[in-house]
Scaffold this motif. Structure first.
Motif, PDB file in Angstrom:
ATOM      1  N   UNK A 153       0.821  -1.215   0.000  1.00  0.00           N
ATOM      2  CA  UNK A 153       0.000   0.000   0.000  1.00  0.00           C
ATOM      3  C   UNK A 153       0.853   1.263   0.000  1.00  0.00           C
ATOM      4  N   UNK A 154       0.330   2.299  -0.608  1.00  0.00           N
ATOM      5  CA  UNK A 154       1.042   3.565  -0.745  1.00  0.00           C
ATOM      6  C   UNK A 154       0.076   4.707  -0.472  1.00  0.00           C
ATOM      7  N   UNK A 363      -5.554  -0.306   0.261  1.00  0.00           N
ATOM      8  CA  UNK A 363      -5.366   0.998   0.903  1.00  0.00           C
ATOM      9  C   UNK A 363      -4.446   0.929   2.119  1.00  0.00           C
ATOM     10  N   UNK A 364      -4.015   2.093   2.519  1.00  0.00           N
ATOM     11  CA  UNK A 364      -3.195   2.277   3.708  1.00  0.00           C
ATOM     12  C   UNK A 364      -4.080   2.892   4.785  1.00  0.00           C
ATOM     13  N   UNK A 365      -4.055   2.334   6.007  1.00  0.00           N
ATOM     14  CA  UNK A 365      -4.931   2.788   7.081  1.00  0.00           C
ATOM     15  C   UNK A 365      -4.097   3.488   8.156  1.00  0.00           C
ATOM     16  N   UNK A 366      -4.607   4.631   8.616  1.00  0.00           N
ATOM     17  CA  UNK A 366      -3.953   5.391   9.684  1.00  0.00           C
ATOM     18  C   UNK A 366      -5.008   5.843  10.678  1.00  0.00           C
ATOM     19  N   UNK A 367      -4.792   5.567  11.974  1.00  0.00           N
ATOM     20  CA  UNK A 367      -5.718   5.950  13.042  1.00  0.00           C
ATOM     21  C   UNK A 367      -5.144   7.102  13.850  1.00  0.00           C
ATOM     22  N   UNK A 375      -4.292   6.328  23.259  1.00  0.00           N
ATOM     23  CA  UNK A 375      -4.191   5.881  24.647  1.00  0.00           C
ATOM     24  C   UNK A 375      -2.760   5.526  25.029  1.00  0.00           C
ATOM     25  N   UNK A 376      -1.989   4.982  24.078  1.00  0.00           N
ATOM     26  CA  UNK A 376      -0.609   4.617  24.390  1.00  0.00           C
ATOM     27  C   UNK A 376       0.362   5.772  24.262  1.00  0.00           C
ATOM     28  N   UNK A 377      -0.151   6.979  23.987  1.00  0.00           N
ATOM     29  CA  UNK A 377       0.685   8.161  23.894  1.00  0.00           C
ATOM     30  C   UNK A 377       1.189   8.476  22.506  1.00  0.00           C
ATOM     31  N   UNK A 378       0.953   7.603  21.536  1.00  0.00           N
ATOM     32  CA  UNK A 378       1.428   7.850  20.178  1.00  0.00           C
ATOM     33  C   UNK A 378       0.477   8.778  19.436  1.00  0.00           C
ATOM     34  N   UNK A 379       1.019   9.425  18.387  1.00  0.00           N
ATOM     35  CA  UNK A 379       0.202  10.371  17.623  1.00  0.00           C
ATOM     36  C   UNK A 379      -0.700   9.652  16.628  1.00  0.00           C
ATOM     37  N   UNK A 380      -0.271   8.508  16.106  1.00  0.00           N
ATOM     38  CA  UNK A 380      -1.078   7.780  15.130  1.00  0.00           C
ATOM     39  C   UNK A 380      -0.722   6.299  15.175  1.00  0.00           C
ATOM     40  N   UNK A 381      -1.587   5.497  14.555  1.00  0.00           N
ATOM     41  CA  UNK A 381      -1.389   4.053  14.507  1.00  0.00           C
ATOM     42  C   UNK A 381      -1.726   3.567  13.102  1.00  0.00           C
ATOM     43  N   UNK A 382      -0.854   2.731  12.531  1.00  0.00           N
ATOM     44  CA  UNK A 382      -1.058   2.191  11.195  1.00  0.00           C
ATOM     45  C   UNK A 382      -1.652   0.795  11.280  1.00  0.00           C
ATOM     46  N   UNK A 383      -2.593   0.502  10.369  1.00  0.00           N
ATOM     47  CA  UNK A 383      -3.203  -0.812  10.332  1.00  0.00           C
ATOM     48  C   UNK A 383      -4.717  -0.731  10.288  1.00  0.00           C
ATOM     49  N   UNK A 384      -5.354  -1.843   9.938  1.00  0.00           N
ATOM     50  CA  UNK A 384      -6.818  -1.871   9.835  1.00  0.00           C
ATOM     51  C   UNK A 384      -7.486  -1.858  11.197  1.00  0.00           C
ATOM     52  N   UNK A 385      -6.766  -2.221  12.259  1.00  0.00           N
ATOM     53  CA  UNK A 385      -7.383  -2.347  13.572  1.00  0.00           C
ATOM     54  C   UNK A 385      -6.680  -1.460  14.586  1.00  0.00           C
ATOM     55  N   UNK A 386      -7.475  -0.787  15.417  1.00  0.00           N
ATOM     56  CA  UNK A 386      -6.974   0.005  16.531  1.00  0.00           C
ATOM     57  C   UNK A 386      -7.424  -0.659  17.814  1.00  0.00           C
ATOM     58  N   UNK A 402     -10.165   7.429  11.213  1.00  0.00           N
ATOM     59  CA  UNK A 402      -9.463   6.446  10.386  1.00  0.00           C
ATOM     60  C   UNK A 402      -9.319   7.017   8.982  1.00  0.00           C
ATOM     61  N   UNK A 403      -8.092   7.176   8.538  1.00  0.00           N
ATOM     62  CA  UNK A 403      -7.811   7.662   7.187  1.00  0.00           C
ATOM     63  C   UNK A 403      -7.398   6.478   6.316  1.00  0.00           C
ATOM     64  N   UNK A 404      -8.217   6.204   5.309  1.00  0.00           N
ATOM     65  CA  UNK A 404      -7.911   5.149   4.347  1.00  0.00           C
ATOM     66  C   UNK A 404      -7.525   5.803   3.034  1.00  0.00           C
ATOM     67  N   UNK A 405      -6.368   5.422   2.488  1.00  0.00           N
ATOM     68  CA  UNK A 405      -5.897   6.073   1.267  1.00  0.00           C
ATOM     69  C   UNK A 405      -5.118   5.091   0.413  1.00  0.00           C
ATOM     70  N   UNK A 406      -5.230   5.300  -0.888  1.00  0.00           N
ATOM     71  CA  UNK A 406      -4.375   4.636  -1.860  1.00  0.00           C
ATOM     72  C   UNK A 406      -3.998   5.682  -2.904  1.00  0.00           C
ATOM     73  N   UNK A 407      -3.181   5.364  -3.890  1.00  0.00           N
ATOM     74  CA  UNK A 407      -2.755   6.398  -4.843  1.00  0.00           C
ATOM     75  C   UNK A 407      -3.889   7.084  -5.590  1.00  0.00           C
ATOM     76  N   UNK A 408      -5.123   6.541  -5.553  1.00  0.00           N
ATOM     77  CA  UNK A 408      -6.247   7.158  -6.260  1.00  0.00           C
ATOM     78  C   UNK A 408      -6.976   8.187  -5.426  1.00  0.00           C
ATOM     79  N   UNK A 409      -6.861   8.143  -4.099  1.00  0.00           N
ATOM     80  CA  UNK A 409      -7.577   9.082  -3.255  1.00  0.00           C
ATOM     81  C   UNK A 409      -7.568   8.653  -1.804  1.00  0.00           C
ATOM     82  N   UNK A 410      -8.225   9.440  -0.971  1.00  0.00           N
ATOM     83  CA  UNK A 410      -8.269   9.155   0.454  1.00  0.00           C
ATOM     84  C   UNK A 410      -9.636   9.526   1.009  1.00  0.00           C
TER      85      UNK A 410
END
Length: 457
Positions: A153-154, A363-367, A375-386, A402-410
């Protein structure tokens, strides 16, 4: 007179020589290429005026260094002529020896030889040998075809055009197939390249010097509000800290889908230029794996929902073999939350189960958490599940994006976490990490100490 005697002597010697030596010619009938699974008959024709001694069929391997016997007929120990057909023609005998391969395999591909031996007319101790050969070409149709996207994914690039590559993988064929691409059913005229281009495409997207002047970065719903009410920003106030026990049964997850205006106003000077590369590599089973790549500069405005197909032509196929993909940007992610009624101390899982449409490429997933860190103090999390472990009461009402994106759009999807009180955990006895507070622990120790002192006195 001497000349006549010499001529008569030569004719006499020729007749004696003809009586002493046997005549033998061998040939194998040619065969066209055959397909795996076909029944094949190898035919060896030989013509002789002598008495047959033996027939041997060989399969030649390792470049001619190894010959494996696949059929033998010995006239000294066998009287079975059922495998041969003979015809008397004048003084010569015409034979045909056949070897039948009921279902050819790729391993049967290669040269074959037919060796024939006859007795010499002068003595049976001498055998005259002759042979013929043929190459059996076994073809195999491709068994699988698939179209993949390279380097995925990109992420989606809003302000700069990027190269995109489709990879078509064809396996199981012999010989190598002819592979080509189509777009919306029409063949693509591509520039062949021996290797991937360093900078494919002549499109030159216009640089957006002032990011704030590009309204394509504004979410669609907010842009509509801006047209009517001046464009209020998304509220990021702190979530309520109270529990939701008094609210009664409510919907714990509130999905909100915000679809971006994904496409900036790029200006392209020409139609896309496609670059094509075709390679193939041999496989241990004798087949060939073919890979074809199609590279061009992606334009989401015209490439979104475009149908690309990879087609294969092969002499063992009666019609072309194909695989299709449609380039589609993600739209309308479907989010589920478990448990559906989260309580203090539970482990909450928020998962993207799918989309309203078929998305390609992957797609690429970002939470992220709106207005705060996860909750763990991080700014974002990658993956389909949080995963939120041991959620505290402070997370009640918190919103997650949840931001889902691929080279065609987001696309962005929001869901709100509703945390209910847990009867097994008294109210106010947890900190943000879901454990007893140090203050409450100190008060408990102090109360126990005073109780012991009073009992001793």
């Amino acid at each position: 007179m001497r000349t006549m005697r010499s001529l008569l002597l030569c004719l006499l010697l020729w007749d004696l020589l003809d009586l002493a030596l046997a005549y033998l010619t061998v040939s194998i009938e040619p065969l066209p290429p055959v397909v795996v699974g076909d029944a094949v008959t190898l035919k060896c024709n030989f013509k002789t005026d002598g008495k047959m001694r033996e027939i041997v069929w060989y399969r030649v391997t390792d470049g001619g260094t190894i010959k494996q016997k696949i059929f033998t007929f010995d006239a000294m120990f066998s009287t079975n002529f059922s495998h041969m057909e003979n015809y008397r023609k004048r003084e010569d005998l015409v034979y045909q020896s056949t070897v039948r391969l009921p279902e050819v395999r790729i391993s049967d591909n290669g040269p074959y030889e037919c060796h024939v031996g006859i007795y010499d007319r002068a003595t049976r101790e001498k055998v005259v040998l002759a042979s013929g050969n043929i190459f059996l070409n076994v073809m195999a149709p491709p068994t699988s075809i698939s179209v993949l996207a390279a380097d995925t994914p990109a992420p989606f690039s809003r302000y700069q055009a990027q190269n995109f590559t489709l990879v078509c993988v064809v396996s199981g064929g012999k010989p190598a197939p002819l592979v080509y691409f189509k777009r919306d059913g029409e063949p693509i005229e591509a520039t062949p390249l021996p290797e991937l281009p360093a900078g494919a495409g002549s499109w030159a997207p216009r640089n957006l010097l002032h990011r704030d002047l590009d309204d394509t970065k504004v979410p669609k719903s907010l842009a509509a509000e801006g047209e009517m009410g001046g464009g209020r920003p998304l509220a990021t106030a702190d979530p309520p800290r109270g529990l939701a026990a008094e609210r009664g049964p409510v919907t714990e997850t509130i999905p909100e889908t915000v679809v971006s205006r994904e496409f900036p106003r790029w200006v392209h000077v020409a139609e896309p230029i496609y670059y094509f590369r075709h390679t193939h590599a041999p496989v241990s089973d004798g087949t060939v794996e073919a890979r074809a790549t199609l590279t061009w500069t992606l334009n989401p405005q015209i490439d979104n929902e475009a149908l690309f197909s990879c087609e294969v032509k092969h002499p063992a196929l009666s019609m072309p073999m194909q695989s299709e993909v449609t380039l589609v940007a993600p739209k309308g992610p479907k989010i589920t939350m478990t448990p559906t009624r989260a309580r203090v101390g539970d482990t909450v899982r928020i998962l993207v189960q799918g989309f309203q449409n078929e998305v390609f490429p992957e797609p690429l997933f970002t939470w992220t958490r709106v207005g705060s860190r996860l909750l763990d103090g991080s700014a974002e999390h990658d993956g389909k599940e949080l995963v939120l472990e041991r959620v505290p009461a402070e997370l009640n009402g918190s919103m997650y994006r949840c931001t889902a994106q691929n080279p065609l759009g987001s696309t962005d999807t929001h869901t709100r976490l509703i945390v209910f009180e847990n009867p097994n955990i008294p109210r106010g006895t947890e900190d943000s990490n879901g454990s007893l507070t140090s203050h409450c622990g100190f008060r408990l120790v102090l109360a126990l100490t005073l109780t012991v002192i009073l009992e001793l006195t």
